[in-house]
Design an enzyme around this catalytic site. Structure first.
Site, short mmCIF file in Angstrom:
data_model
loop_
_atom_site.label_atom_id
_atom_site.label_comp_id
_atom_site.label_asym_id
_atom_site.label_seq_id
_atom_site.Cartn_x
_atom_site.Cartn_y
_atom_site.Cartn_z
N PHE A 63 49.45 49.26 45.62
CA PHE A 63 50.78 49.12 45.04
C PHE A 63 50.79 48.32 43.74
O PHE A 63 51.82 47.81 43.34
CB PHE A 63 51.71 48.44 46.06
CG PHE A 63 51.08 47.25 46.74
CD1 PHE A 63 51.12 46.00 46.15
CD2 PHE A 63 50.45 47.40 47.96
CE1 PHE A 63 50.53 44.91 46.76
CE2 PHE A 63 49.86 46.30 48.59
CZ PHE A 63 49.90 45.05 47.99
N TYR A 64 49.65 48.23 43.05
CA TYR A 64 49.61 47.51 41.78
C TYR A 64 49.95 48.43 40.61
O TYR A 64 49.28 48.43 39.58
CB TYR A 64 48.23 46.91 41.56
CG TYR A 64 47.98 45.60 42.26
CD1 TYR A 64 48.95 45.00 43.05
CD2 TYR A 64 46.75 44.95 42.13
CE1 TYR A 64 48.71 43.81 43.70
CE2 TYR A 64 46.51 43.74 42.77
CZ TYR A 64 47.48 43.18 43.55
OH TYR A 64 47.23 41.98 44.19
N GLY A 65 51.01 49.18 40.77
CA GLY A 65 51.44 50.07 39.70
C GLY A 65 52.90 49.85 39.38
O GLY A 65 53.42 48.74 39.45
#
Length: 343
Positions: A63-65
């Site tokens: 979820f590092y977007g």
């Protein structure tokens, strides 16, 4: 500059030699747009400074977007490894997953179904360029025993979806219970001069006893301890730090602490960031500071902090600052329990 200090990871990864300072990748694909060229140079710069045979720990997540593309960070890594395949074996990739997101709200889900979906999403984003070395639930799923979570992870590990099991944001008791089911290799928790709570100390001690590595994220107080933030105007308008209590509600009080830390760094002849990283590094050979960066210059500055040795007198000076200017506000948004920490 060649970095001197290395260490070993823990558990089933205890044979792997890594740089003392890990590299967090979150900022690379979040609020500010960066070119692939800039990001690739930031990653390569750190790897290239390591002694021969040592790997760079890279820390990513499912979820590092952006809200439109949460897998952007792993997709960026797939492009990096395609462009630079010789760096595949020079890096050790940690990936967090196992979460449901709805805007800023999230919940952990360590059911077999969701963990399988999560690691499959991560591997699909990497497109076979690099195997996930450590997979870790980003938060502890409190709806089920940690033993069940670990058993689910063991099944997926034995299927070859990743090589080692990690945990994140968990209590010392949770680490011990999890480790009794299957060897844990890495535990990720927040560790900094400002985030050294009693539970943090217990986790660091438990992992030391069990032979588990710790990656300490946000060692720079989310940028506050770098000396680069002097007013709220120094934080971008859409930056999530603007809603964190230490920034939003207690900026002036915490700035006094940051300025005192900066004075110690100036006297030693290092940057405030390097002093903050060195402080985390001295907590134990198994503790790896995990700062984030998206530029070559910042990566090199951060990594050099791992080679800074603090004297007992300097550690005592930092302790005096903590007593004189105790950090105000919790680690997140006014309700750390809601942030899922210490599961």
């Amino acid at each position: 500059m060649t970095l001197k200090i290395t260490t070993n990871l823990g558990g089933t990864a205890s044979h792997i030699v890594v740089g003392k300072v890990a590299h967090g990748l979150m900022t690379m694909t979040r609020a500010v747009a960066h070119s692939d060229e800039e990001l690739f140079e930031a990653i390569k710069a750190g790897v290239d400074e390591l002694p021969i045979g040592a790997k760079m720990v890279l820390n990513s997540a499912e979820f590092y977007g952006t809200p439109d593309n949460q897998l952007a960070n792993l997709q960026m890594l797939s492009r990096f490894y395609e462009a630079h395949p010789d760096y595949v074996e020079k890096t050790f990739l940690m990936v967090k997953g196992g979460m449901h997101f709805e805007g800023f709200k999230f919940r952990a889900d360590s059911s077999m179904e969701h963990l399988r979906k999560s690691i499959d999403n991560c591997n699909a984003a990497l497109r076979g360029t690099k195997k996930v070395d450590v997979f870790q639930p980003a938060r502890v799923d409190r709806s089920r025993p940690i033993e069940e979570t670990i058993r689910n992870l063991v099944v997926l590990k034995e299927e070859g979806k990743f090589d080692h099991i990690g945990l994140s944001e968990c209590k010392a008791e949770t680490v011990r219970r999890a480790h009794a089911v299957h060897t844990i290799s890495v535990v990720e928790i927040e560790v900094s001069i400002w985030s050294y709570e009693e539970e943090t100390k217990k986790v660091i001690e438990a992992t030391r006893e069990l032979g588990i590595a710790v990656t300490g994220y946000a060692p720079l107080g989310r940028g506050f301890l770098t000396g680069q933030i002097n007013s709220m105007d120094d934080i971008p308008a859409n930056d999530f730090r603007r809603i964190m209590t230490r920034f939003k509600q207690y900026f002036d009080q915490n700035l006094a602490s940051a300025n005192a830390i900066r004075a110690i760094a100036e006297k030693k002849g290092v940057t405030p960031a390097q002093l903050a990283i060195a402080w985390v590094a001295q907590l134990g050979p198994h503790v790896l500071p995990l700062p984030g960066s998206s530029s070559k210059k910042r990566t090199l500055e951060n990594l050099a902090g791992g080679d800074v040795a603090l004297t007992e007198a300097e550690v005592a000076e930092v302790a005096e600052v903590v007593v004189k200017y105790p950090v105000q506000g919790d680690r997140y948004f006014g309700n750390d329990e809601a942030a899922g920490i210490w599961g």
